[in-house]
Structure formats: C-alpha cells, structure tokens
Design a protein around this motif. Structure first.
Motif, short mmCIF file in Angstrom:
data_model
loop_
_atom_site.label_atom_id
_atom_site.label_comp_id
_atom_site.label_asym_id
_atom_site.label_seq_id
_atom_site.Cartn_x
_atom_site.Cartn_y
_atom_site.Cartn_z
N LEU A 114 35.27 -81.98 -13.57
CA LEU A 114 36.49 -81.85 -13.77
C LEU A 114 37.25 -83.31 -13.82
O LEU A 114 37.05 -84.07 -13.03
N GLY A 115 37.85 -83.55 -15.05
CA GLY A 115 38.55 -84.90 -15.19
C GLY A 115 40.29 -84.84 -15.65
O GLY A 115 40.70 -83.81 -15.18
N ALA A 116 40.36 -85.44 -16.82
CA ALA A 116 41.64 -85.64 -17.12
C ALA A 116 41.50 -85.78 -18.82
O ALA A 116 40.44 -86.01 -19.42
N TRP A 117 42.68 -85.29 -19.55
CA TRP A 117 42.79 -85.60 -20.98
C TRP A 117 42.94 -87.44 -21.09
O TRP A 117 44.00 -87.69 -21.45
N THR A 118 41.84 -88.32 -21.00
CA THR A 118 41.81 -89.39 -21.39
C THR A 118 40.83 -89.97 -21.87
O THR A 118 39.62 -89.19 -22.03
N ASP A 119 40.73 -91.15 -22.26
CA ASP A 119 39.43 -91.97 -22.70
C ASP A 119 38.86 -92.49 -21.81
O ASP A 119 37.52 -92.94 -21.81
N LEU A 120 39.33 -92.83 -20.69
CA LEU A 120 39.05 -93.72 -19.69
C LEU A 120 39.20 -92.97 -18.20
O LEU A 120 40.31 -93.14 -17.92
N LEU A 121 38.39 -92.37 -17.65
CA LEU A 121 38.44 -91.59 -16.43
C LEU A 121 38.33 -92.78 -15.04
O LEU A 121 37.30 -93.29 -15.01
N VAL A 122 39.32 -92.82 -14.07
CA VAL A 122 39.30 -93.26 -12.90
C VAL A 122 38.96 -92.20 -11.89
O VAL A 122 40.08 -91.49 -11.71
N SER A 123 38.16 -92.36 -11.20
CA SER A 123 37.67 -91.23 -10.17
C SER A 123 37.07 -91.95 -9.04
O SER A 123 36.30 -92.99 -8.87
N ASP A 124 37.19 -91.04 -8.02
CA ASP A 124 36.31 -91.33 -6.85
C ASP A 124 34.86 -90.75 -6.66
O ASP A 124 34.31 -90.49 -5.67
N GLY A 125 34.71 -90.08 -7.84
CA GLY A 125 33.67 -89.18 -7.80
C GLY A 125 33.71 -87.72 -7.27
O GLY A 125 32.78 -86.75 -7.87
N ALA A 126 34.84 -87.25 -6.83
CA ALA A 126 34.99 -85.82 -6.44
C ALA A 126 34.83 -84.98 -7.88
O ALA A 126 35.80 -85.42 -8.66
N GLY A 127 34.36 -83.86 -8.01
CA GLY A 127 34.22 -83.08 -9.13
C GLY A 127 33.21 -83.49 -10.13
O GLY A 127 33.37 -82.92 -11.29
N LEU A 128 32.61 -84.87 -10.13
CA LEU A 128 31.73 -85.19 -11.19
C LEU A 128 30.53 -85.04 -10.70
O LEU A 128 29.97 -85.08 -9.44
N GLN A 129 29.35 -84.41 -11.45
CA GLN A 129 27.89 -84.24 -11.08
C GLN A 129 27.20 -85.07 -12.31
O GLN A 129 27.82 -85.53 -13.59
N HIS A 130 25.98 -85.49 -11.94
CA HIS A 130 24.97 -86.10 -12.80
C HIS A 130 24.56 -85.07 -13.68
O HIS A 130 24.33 -84.01 -13.32
N MET A 131 24.78 -85.40 -15.26
CA MET A 131 24.29 -84.53 -16.16
C MET A 131 22.99 -85.00 -16.78
O MET A 131 22.88 -86.10 -17.42
N PRO A 132 22.01 -84.14 -16.61
CA PRO A 132 20.67 -84.60 -17.25
C PRO A 132 20.72 -84.56 -18.81
O PRO A 132 21.21 -83.88 -19.46
N GLU A 133 19.84 -85.76 -19.29
CA GLU A 133 20.03 -85.56 -20.80
C GLU A 133 18.36 -84.84 -21.26
O GLU A 133 17.45 -85.46 -20.86
N LEU A 134 18.63 -83.64 -21.83
CA LEU A 134 17.29 -82.82 -22.00
C LEU A 134 17.03 -83.08 -23.44
O LEU A 134 17.92 -82.83 -24.57
N PRO A 135 15.63 -83.39 -23.86
CA PRO A 135 15.27 -83.61 -25.16
C PRO A 135 15.46 -82.10 -25.86
O PRO A 135 15.12 -81.17 -25.14
N GLY A 136 15.94 -82.08 -26.95
CA GLY A 136 16.11 -80.97 -27.63
C GLY A 136 17.53 -80.31 -27.61
O GLY A 136 17.75 -79.29 -28.25
N ILE A 137 18.25 -80.76 -26.91
CA ILE A 137 19.57 -80.48 -26.55
C ILE A 137 20.48 -81.38 -26.57
O ILE A 137 20.58 -82.38 -25.53
N SER A 138 21.60 -81.48 -27.38
CA SER A 138 22.29 -82.55 -27.65
C SER A 138 23.45 -82.73 -26.49
O SER A 138 23.79 -81.59 -25.91
#
Length: 336
Positions: free
Chosen positions: A95-119
């Motif tokens: 969860l972030g904002a309608w922006t091109d550069l998010l400033v965050s303390d990390g709350a609401g953000l998760q690491h997203m794995p990059e899976l081969p075969g799924i863009s």
C-alpha cells in the motif's frame, strides 16, 4: 534534492470523480530519515475501492485526508534505503500512493519475489489484491462443490477472471456476466467459463433462466444494483454470496434499498458475507503459493489492462466505474 510527481486529494467527489477532485503536482522530496526508504514506483494498481477511500464514509480504513497523497497499491524498486529490512534494488509491493517516488518507513510494504515465467505486472496484478480476493472469497465463503452453478459478475475484471477459473478447477459450472461481446468471448474461449451474459446487450434475468434453469448456488458479487437483484432472485435454497464489492453504487448520491430483499434472503436461507481481502492476511502465503502454482501450470490465466502515464491516473481510474477496463487495471508509472 529529489523531486516526485504525486496526485493529492483536494476535495471529496460528489457522484462521479470530477476534474479538480484530485490535483497532480510536482514537489521536492527530502532526504530519507533513519528507518525510511525511497521506492521508485513501477506500476500503480487502480481498484474500485479508490472511490471509497476518497469519501468520508464508514469504511474499513480511514479515508484519504484532504490534501494528502491519494492512496493506492504499488510495486516498485527500492532506490535508497536507511531501513535494514529493505535493500537497494529490491522489488517491493504494498500500500502506497499515486506517485512515482514513494517515501515510506516500510509499513505496508512487502518483499515481492521475482518468479521466472511470471512478469512483474502479472505477479503484482494477481498477487497484490485481486488474486487473494478471488481465492478466499470463493473458497472460504462460496465453498464451491462439484456440479454447482457459480455466477460471477464483472467476470472479465481482475477478480472475476480468477474466480471463474478457480470455480472450474473445483468442478463448478461457471456463468460470467460482463459488458460487451469481446469480454464475453474472452471469458468463455480463453478462460474456460461455461457461458457468459453480456449485460449491455441482453436481459440478465432472462439469460440466467436460460443458462441456469435450476437456479444458482453461488453468486460472487462485485457489482450490486439490478444485476445483483437478477442473480439473487434466482438463488437456490442455501445459496452463498461472497460480497466483495458494489461498484455500480460507488458514485451514486441517492441510494435506495430495494424492497423485499430481506424476505428473499430469509426464504431462500441465503448466506451473504461481506469481506475485505485483509480479513485473511494471516493466510496470505497459502493463497500466493496456490495461485503461483496454478499460473505456472497453465491452469489459471490473468489479463492486465496496463495504461501508460501517472499523469493520467485520474482519467484511467474512471474506467473502473464505466466498465472500460478489460482485466486488472494498472498504470505503468516508470519503466522496469
């Protein structure tokens, strides 16, 4: 000093979102403090709930405050970090904002794995909100059984396309409701639904009488209004209704409760449960593992409707309320 572009909520919409309700501005971004990160946003998710967040009404989280950045789901890369939980270059989503550069303390953000075969847009567009909504809504609340009839409104949208495919995996007969011949063809020929009803070209109730003469066991409801009424009136005894949205009403200013609906619910002994995907947050890992497995096996397909340009986000979001999107609606904010 870095700068960013951001949409801020200037006034609460009355009815449809209008010019001036949101303002697009460029502003300087201060250096991050200890514990903060800068995230370069790649894609912004546009969802029906955006309209709810703009309103000062009862909802599942506080509305966006006037003057604040508009809230939205994002995926992006960490470009600067003073938070030990996030490394520079890492892909994150949340969860972030309608922006091109998010400033965050990390709350609401998760690491997203990059899976081969799924863009990245496939993964973000599926795993972020719509996939878990479809998975838990259908399996936990709908409780599908082989041979049952499942009706899915907004069938060509982000959630609906996944609901129908999971329903088929569970042995249901699946009928989608969508707007336009192309969308109806897609859910039948590409996604494997048994039938589709074009609500723009035919009477939904009459079509249901033809396609499901014995009635409906599960109505995965996202739309509300006359379409919901048509399906509810054809529910079988002990039918189930996972209710995750009422998008046809979000811009309404004079809602009137339809008479007789409570009597029907009583006499048909229907189970209707409203839900928000975060209700199932502790089980998110189970859902993502199942969805990723089905996608990699080719059992579940997803379609993203990717629109270019953060500066047009206020225009793109309106597509959700007119049926103008085809698949999960994303804005490409920055190049990958």
């Amino acid at each position: 000093m870095m700068t960013r572009q951001v949409w801020r909520l200037q006034r609460r919409p009355r009815g449809d979102i209008a010019d001036g309700d949101l303002e697009f501005v460029e502003e300087t971004v201060p250096e991050i403090a200890e514990g903060q990160v800068h995230v370069r946003v790649l894609y912004l998710s546009l969802d029906p709930t955006n309209r709810i967040w703009m309103s000062d009404m009862e909802q599942y989280m506080p509305p966006v405050g006037l003057g604040e950045p508009m809230r939205g789901g994002i995926v992006g890369r960490v470009v600067k970090s003073r938070n030990p939980a996030f490394a520079e270059g890492e892909l994150v989503a949340g969860l972030g904002a309608w922006t091109d550069l998010l400033v965050s303390d990390g709350a609401g953000l998760q690491h997203m794995p990059e899976l081969p075969g799924i863009s990245i847009p496939q993964a973000f567009g599926t795993f972020g909100v719509v996939g878990p909504t479809a998975y838990f809504g259908l399996l936990e609340i709908g409780q599908p059984k082989p041979g049952e009839t499942l009706v899915v409104s907004a069938a060509a949208g982000g959630v609906g396309q996944i609901v129908g495919q999971i329903g088929k995996l569970k042995g249901c007969r699946v009928i989608g409701i969508a707007g336009g011949a192309e969308k109806c063809r897609y859910v039948v020929e590409e996604l494997g639904f048994d039938a589709a009803i074009d609500y723009k070209a035919e009477d939904v109730g009459a079509a249901l009488d033809r396609l499901a003469p014995e009635g409906v066991d599960i109505n995965f409801e996202q739309v509300g209004g006359p379409i919901m009424s048509a399906v509810l009136g054809r529910m079988k005894l002990f039918g189930r209704v996972p209710l995750c949205g009422l998008i046809s009403t979000y811009n309404a200013t004079d809602l009137v409760e339809e008479p007789g609906r409570w009597t029907l619910i009583l006499m048909r002994r229907l189970t209707i449960r409203g839900f928000i995907v975060t209700d199932f947050a502790p089980r998110m890992g189970e859902c993502l593992q199942a969805l990723a497995g089905w996608m990699l096996e080719g059992k579940v397909k997803t379609r993203q409707d990717i629109r270019p340009g953060l500066d047009r986000a206020d225009e793109w979001v309106k597509l959700l309320y007119s049926g103008g999107n085809f698949g999960k609606l994303l804005v490409q904010v920055s190049p990958e």
